[in-house]
Design an enzyme around this catalytic site. Structure first.
Site, PDB file in Angstrom:
ATOM      1  N   GLY A  48       0.766  -1.250   0.000  1.00  0.00           N
ATOM      2  CA  GLY A  48       0.000   0.000   0.000  1.00  0.00           C
ATOM      3  C   GLY A  48       0.792   1.292   0.000  1.00  0.00           C
ATOM      4  N   GLU A 102       3.849   4.078   6.421  1.00  0.00           N
ATOM      5  CA  GLU A 102       2.614   3.347   6.134  1.00  0.00           C
ATOM      6  C   GLU A 102       1.708   4.152   5.205  1.00  0.00           C
ATOM      7  OE1 GLU A 102       0.879   0.734   6.490  1.00  0.00           O
ATOM      8  OE2 GLU A 102       1.232  -0.317   8.364  1.00  0.00           O
ATOM      9  N   ASP A 103       0.851   3.452   4.472  1.00  0.00           N
ATOM     10  CA  ASP A 103      -0.165   4.125   3.660  1.00  0.00           C
ATOM     11  C   ASP A 103      -1.298   4.655   4.530  1.00  0.00           C
ATOM     12  OD1 ASP A 103      -0.951   1.549   4.361  1.00  0.00           O
ATOM     13  OD2 ASP A 103      -1.725   1.020   2.389  1.00  0.00           O
ATOM     14  N   ASP A 106      -5.350   2.494  10.591  1.00  0.00           N
ATOM     15  CA  ASP A 106      -6.788   2.331  10.831  1.00  0.00           C
ATOM     16  C   ASP A 106      -6.942   2.030  12.333  1.00  0.00           C
ATOM     17  OD1 ASP A 106      -9.332   0.772  10.861  1.00  0.00           O
ATOM     18  OD2 ASP A 106      -9.211   0.839   8.697  1.00  0.00           O
ATOM     19  N   GLY A 108      -4.769   0.498  14.085  1.00  0.00           N
ATOM     20  CA  GLY A 108      -3.423   0.571  14.655  1.00  0.00           C
ATOM     21  C   GLY A 108      -2.800  -0.798  14.865  1.00  0.00           C
ATOM     22  N   THR A 110      -1.804  -3.118  12.693  1.00  0.00           N
ATOM     23  CA  THR A 110      -0.656  -3.399  11.822  1.00  0.00           C
ATOM     24  C   THR A 110       0.577  -2.630  12.278  1.00  0.00           C
ATOM     25  OG1 THR A 110      -2.194  -3.702   9.990  1.00  0.00           O
ATOM     26  CG2 THR A 110       0.127  -3.405   9.412  1.00  0.00           C
ATOM     27  N   LYS A 134      -6.987   7.161  10.346  1.00  0.00           N
ATOM     28  CA  LYS A 134      -8.412   7.101  10.711  1.00  0.00           C
ATOM     29  C   LYS A 134      -8.513   7.310  12.235  1.00  0.00           C
ATOM     30  CE  LYS A 134      -9.842   3.885   7.044  1.00  0.00           C
ATOM     31  NZ  LYS A 134     -10.511   2.588   6.773  1.00  0.00           N
ATOM     32  N   ASP A 162      -5.722  -0.521  -2.055  1.00  0.00           N
ATOM     33  CA  ASP A 162      -6.495  -1.390  -2.946  1.00  0.00           C
ATOM     34  C   ASP A 162      -7.792  -1.884  -2.328  1.00  0.00           C
ATOM     35  OD1 ASP A 162      -5.091  -3.120  -1.025  1.00  0.00           O
ATOM     36  OD2 ASP A 162      -6.008  -4.726  -2.184  1.00  0.00           O
ATOM     37  N   ARG A 168      -5.025   0.348  -6.896  1.00  0.00           N
ATOM     38  CA  ARG A 168      -3.746   0.866  -6.367  1.00  0.00           C
ATOM     39  C   ARG A 168      -3.106   1.936  -7.237  1.00  0.00           C
ATOM     40  NH1 ARG A 168      -2.067  -2.319  -2.176  1.00  0.00           N
ATOM     41  NH2 ARG A 168      -2.441  -4.548  -2.389  1.00  0.00           N
TER      42      ARG A 168
END
Ligand code: XMP
Ligand code: MG
Length: 178
Positions: A48, A102-103, A106, A108, A110, A134, A162, A168
């Site tokens: 991402g 990171e992309d 959300d 958290g 990951t 987010k 994606d 993407r």
């Protein structure tokens, strides 16, 4: 701009290329003021973050080193609650200033998992950078040091992100419609 059909879902334009460029430039300036970027290892979280990483690195100029890892936690438009991570080059991170790029952050999950794994490599410092954040759903304890844009809990695609491997390559960001 028109709606976009990816698999079974419809997306609508959300963040333009111009807005993305402004946010990346601001973030790069913030970073240059805060850390010695020429003496830093930047880790791109694939797939991402590839577009954001490339744009960010170009803004930072000749400095720094780049590493790449693969991580996956989403299936469709939902987090699976588990993180899969490719091999980490611990030798390249030990004793170094590290920035994880990171992309999107959300819940958290990951970023928390990745940061934990990077800490095991013994970096001198670790900062977290994400293009999208987010805020409403973030449940992590870790500070996100550099944020591009804060968004509501929309599912978004484009600019590296994606939906089931589609979307993407779009230069702008779309959000799920409805
Ligand atoms: P967590 O919940 O672990 O999620 O912070 C972060 C990872 O999940 C993916 N993700 C998304 N991917 N549109 C996407 O295409 C989204 O809106 C979205 N939200 C989370 C992403 O891979 C990220 O690294
Ligand atoms: Mg994904």
């Amino acid at each position: 701009m028109r709606d976009l059909y990816l698999h079974d879902k419809i997306f609508e334009p959300y963040i333009s290329k111009a807005e993305i460029d402004v946010a990346v430039n601001r973030l790069a300036s913030e970073m240059v003021r805060a850390i010695p970027t020429e003496d830093t290892v930047f880790i791109c979280v694939l797939k991402g973050a590839f577009m954001f990483f490339s744009d960010l690195m170009k803004q930072l100029g000749s400095g720094g080193r780049q590493e790449f890892i693969f991580a996956k936690s989403y299936a469709g438009t939902q987090s699976t609650g588990k993180v899969w991570l490719s091999e980490l080059n611990a030798d390249a991170l030990s004793g170094q200033r590290v920035v994880l790029v990171e992309d999107i952050v959300d819940t958290g999950l990951t970023v928390n998992y990745l940061a934990g794994r990077i800490q095991e490599a013994g970096p001198l410092s670790l900062h977290i950078c994400t293009f999208l954040f987010k805020a409403e759903v973030y449940r992590g304890l870790r500070t996100i040091d550099f944020k591009g844009l804060t968004i509501p809990n929309y599912f978004v695609v484009g600019y590296g992100l994606d939906y089931e491997e589609k979307g993407r390559s779009l230069p702008e960001i779309f959000k799920l419609k409805g």
